[in-house]
Design an enzyme around this catalytic site. Structure first.
Site, PDB file in Angstrom:
ATOM      1  N   LEU A   8       0.852  -1.196   0.000  1.00 38.11           N
ATOM      2  CA  LEU A   8       0.000   0.000   0.000  1.00 38.11           C
ATOM      3  C   LEU A   8       0.889   1.248   0.000  1.00 38.11           C
ATOM      4  CD1 LEU A   8      -2.753  -1.070   2.578  1.00 38.11           C
ATOM      5  CD2 LEU A   8      -2.543  -1.595   0.142  1.00 38.11           C
ATOM      6  N   GLY A  11      -0.974   6.780   0.118  1.00 35.83           N
ATOM      7  CA  GLY A  11      -1.224   7.879   1.038  1.00 35.83           C
ATOM      8  C   GLY A  11      -0.509   9.168   0.654  1.00 35.83           C
ATOM      9  N   ARG A  15       2.090  15.144   6.548  1.00 32.11           N
ATOM     10  CA  ARG A  15       2.961  15.556   7.645  1.00 32.11           C
ATOM     11  C   ARG A  15       4.441  15.570   7.259  1.00 32.11           C
ATOM     12  NH1 ARG A  15       1.131  11.967  12.675  1.00 32.11           N
ATOM     13  NH2 ARG A  15       0.085  10.709  11.083  1.00 32.11           N
ATOM     14  N   LYS A  22       5.418  10.410   0.006  1.00 25.51           N
ATOM     15  CA  LYS A  22       6.071  10.000   1.248  1.00 25.51           C
ATOM     16  C   LYS A  22       6.897   8.736   1.070  1.00 25.51           C
ATOM     17  CE  LYS A  22       3.545   7.977   4.458  1.00 25.51           C
ATOM     18  NZ  LYS A  22       2.682   7.726   5.638  1.00 25.51           N
ATOM     19  N   ASP A 102       5.431   2.578   3.623  1.00 26.50           N
ATOM     20  CA  ASP A 102       6.118   3.440   4.589  1.00 26.50           C
ATOM     21  C   ASP A 102       6.569   2.672   5.831  1.00 26.50           C
ATOM     22  OD1 ASP A 102       3.652   2.966   5.714  1.00 26.50           O
ATOM     23  OD2 ASP A 102       3.161   5.068   6.093  1.00 26.50           O
ATOM     24  N   SER A 403      57.384  17.915 -12.800  1.00 20.69           N
ATOM     25  CA  SER A 403      56.308  18.735 -12.242  1.00 20.69           C
ATOM     26  C   SER A 403      55.802  19.771 -13.242  1.00 20.69           C
ATOM     27  CB  SER A 403      56.809  19.448 -10.980  1.00 20.69           C
ATOM     28  OG  SER A 403      57.181  18.504  -9.999  1.00 20.69           O
ATOM     29  N   ARG A 438      59.631  24.391 -23.355  1.00 18.42           N
ATOM     30  CA  ARG A 438      59.483  25.595 -22.536  1.00 18.42           C
ATOM     31  C   ARG A 438      59.809  26.819 -23.402  1.00 18.42           C
ATOM     32  NH1 ARG A 438      63.854  23.375 -18.218  1.00 18.42           N
ATOM     33  NH2 ARG A 438      62.610  21.708 -17.217  1.00 18.42           N
TER      34      ARG A 438
END
Length: 453
Positions: A8, A11, A15, A22, A102, A403, A438
């Site tokens: 089920l 609902g 709240r 829910k 629920d 790096s 570079r």
């Protein structure tokens, strides 16, 4: 007997003060109604029926992989009304088990105890005794201890209100009788609703045996009406899962500070520090150590790997004896071979890192196939996206990358090559070659520094 299982889920749950159904609110990372369907699916010969109403399209879409029969309950008028909507679909020679979308922590072992008692002339009722039964329907028994009725709180007399054995709402009824009882339900009560519990008195009247089964604990049959109750069940589930993990050989440095929102499998001598979150399906091998504040989702971690604090791992596979973190992020498609190292503030995505390779600091490695024993210097990135398409970076074994290097994909770095720090690599580098790219340094005398305006 064949089983019809009715969940089920119609609902409104006002709240919860929510914009969605829910039963779609989650406990342990899974929608409550899905938890119930998962448990129900473990029973043999189960035919699932899902009753939806308020925002039923959401519920149906969220649960479509269960192939449940969807039954709409527009203008709900109680649990009995819901079962009457399902009645045309029930198997004539079976029994119907009623569950609730629920009530997410119901256990398969409890339902198996109920189904073991089912016969064509037996109604099985799940009851529990509570110190404070307020709000629950009371189980009424005769002088011989046989169940004769369930009386709802608003309809109970003072003597009935003193009864501590209560109805959980979960029952298993033979369909050959249930069809007749559902047709005979009325809404002549304080709520003006059709109570499924009224079939208990009908069963007693018709000479049907009524037997009761008890759950292992009250949390198993606790429902959710608001967010306070939702939070309470969340903590209960996490407590249960923490106990299960420790019983299976894992050490939790604080069992109250772990969240498992899916399925976590652990080997022997696993150690998990505080505030770790596990989502989806996570497998931890023997001897794995997880530092504090880590988040693991849909991943496999090999034996003796150490994951240091504040590390995120998503949809990745990690080999044995790896060293990861702190503050590392492994995104989907990452594969680490044994003894690989991913250090602090390193992000990987769709990257294969070979055995013994190290990416120690402040790097991004994406769409990369990296060999064994590669050393990646701090600040290295793979430039894998050209604004439209993703491209692959291939790094062979025993490569050293200095790096602050940018590897502009697609690019190949052959075995034993060295990349000088600060280089932007756009072309293939051959075996054992040194590559440096570079701009020539220029120094200017008497350079005027900018000043704040």
């Amino acid at each position: 007997m064949t089983q019809d299982i009715v969940i089920l889920a119609a609902g409104k749950g006002s709240r919860m003060k929510s914009t969605f159904s829910k039963v779609l609110h989650k406990v342990g990372g899974i929608a409550m109604v899905r938890r119930v369907l998962m448990t129900a699916s473990t029973l043999p010969e189960a035919k699932l029926h899902l009753v939806v109403g308020h925002q039923g399209e959401q519920v149906e879409a969220n649960c479509q992989d269960f192939s449940a029969n969807i039954v709409w309950q527009h203008d709900p008028q109680g649990t009995g009304d819901a079962l009457r909507r399902v009645a045309p679909f029930l198997q004539a020679d079976g029994a119907t088990l009623t569950l609730y979308g629920d009530v997410p922590l119901i256990r398969a072992s409890t339902l198996e105890k109920m189904t073991a008692l089912s016969t064509p002339n037996t109604l099985v009722l799940l009851t529990i005794s509570l110190d404070n039964p307020t709000g629950y329907g009371r189980i009424v028994r005769d002088a011989q201890g046989k169940v004769t009725a369930i009386v709802e709180q608003k309809d109970a007399s003072p003597s009935q209100l003193a009864i501590t054995e209560v109805n959980t709402g979960i029952l298993l009824a033979p369909n050959n009788h249930l069809q007749t009882w559902l047709a005979a339900l009325t809404n002549n009560n304080a709520q003006g609703e059709y109570y499924l519990t009224d079939v208990i008195a009908m069963a007693a009247r018709d000479g049907v045996d009524i037997v009761t089964v008890n759950p292992e604990n009250a949390a198993e049959v606790a429902g959710v009406n608001d967010r306070v109750q939702l939070a309470a069940l969340e903590r209960e589930l996490q407590h249960q899962q923490a106990i299960h993990l420790m019983q299976n050989g894992a050490t939790l440095l604080d069992p109250s500070r772990i969240d498992v929102r899916g399925e976590l499998t652990t080997g022997h001598d696993v150690v998990i520090d505080v505030n770790c979150v596990f989502e989806g399906k996570v497998v931890l091998g023997n001897g794995v150590e997880i530092g504090p504040n880590c988040h693991l989702k849909d991943c496999i971690i090999g034996d003796n790997t150490v994951i240091k604090s504040h590390t995120l791992i998503d949809d990745s596979q990690v080999g044995e004896s790896c060293d990861i973190g702190p503050f590392a992020r492994l995104r989907p498609g990452t594969q680490l071979s044994n003894n690989a190292k991913i250090g602090n503030f390193v992000e990987t995505k769709k990257a294969r890192i070979g055995e013994g390779s190290k990416v120690n600091h402040l790097s991004y490695i994406g769409d990369t196939d990296m060999g064994a024993n590669v050393n990646v210097g701090a600040g290295t990135i793979t430039c894998n996206y050209d604004g439209v398409n993703k491209h692959l970076t291939q790094v062979a074994d025993n490569v050293f990358i200095g790096s602050n290097t940018s590897l502009v994909a697609p690019v190949q770095i052959a075995e034993g090559a060295t990349i000088a720090a600060g280089s932007t690599i756009t072309k293939q580098v051959g075996e054992k070659q040194l590559a440096f790219a570079r701009a020539r340094q220029t120094n200017k005398d008497n350079w005027p520094r900018p000043v704040k305006k």
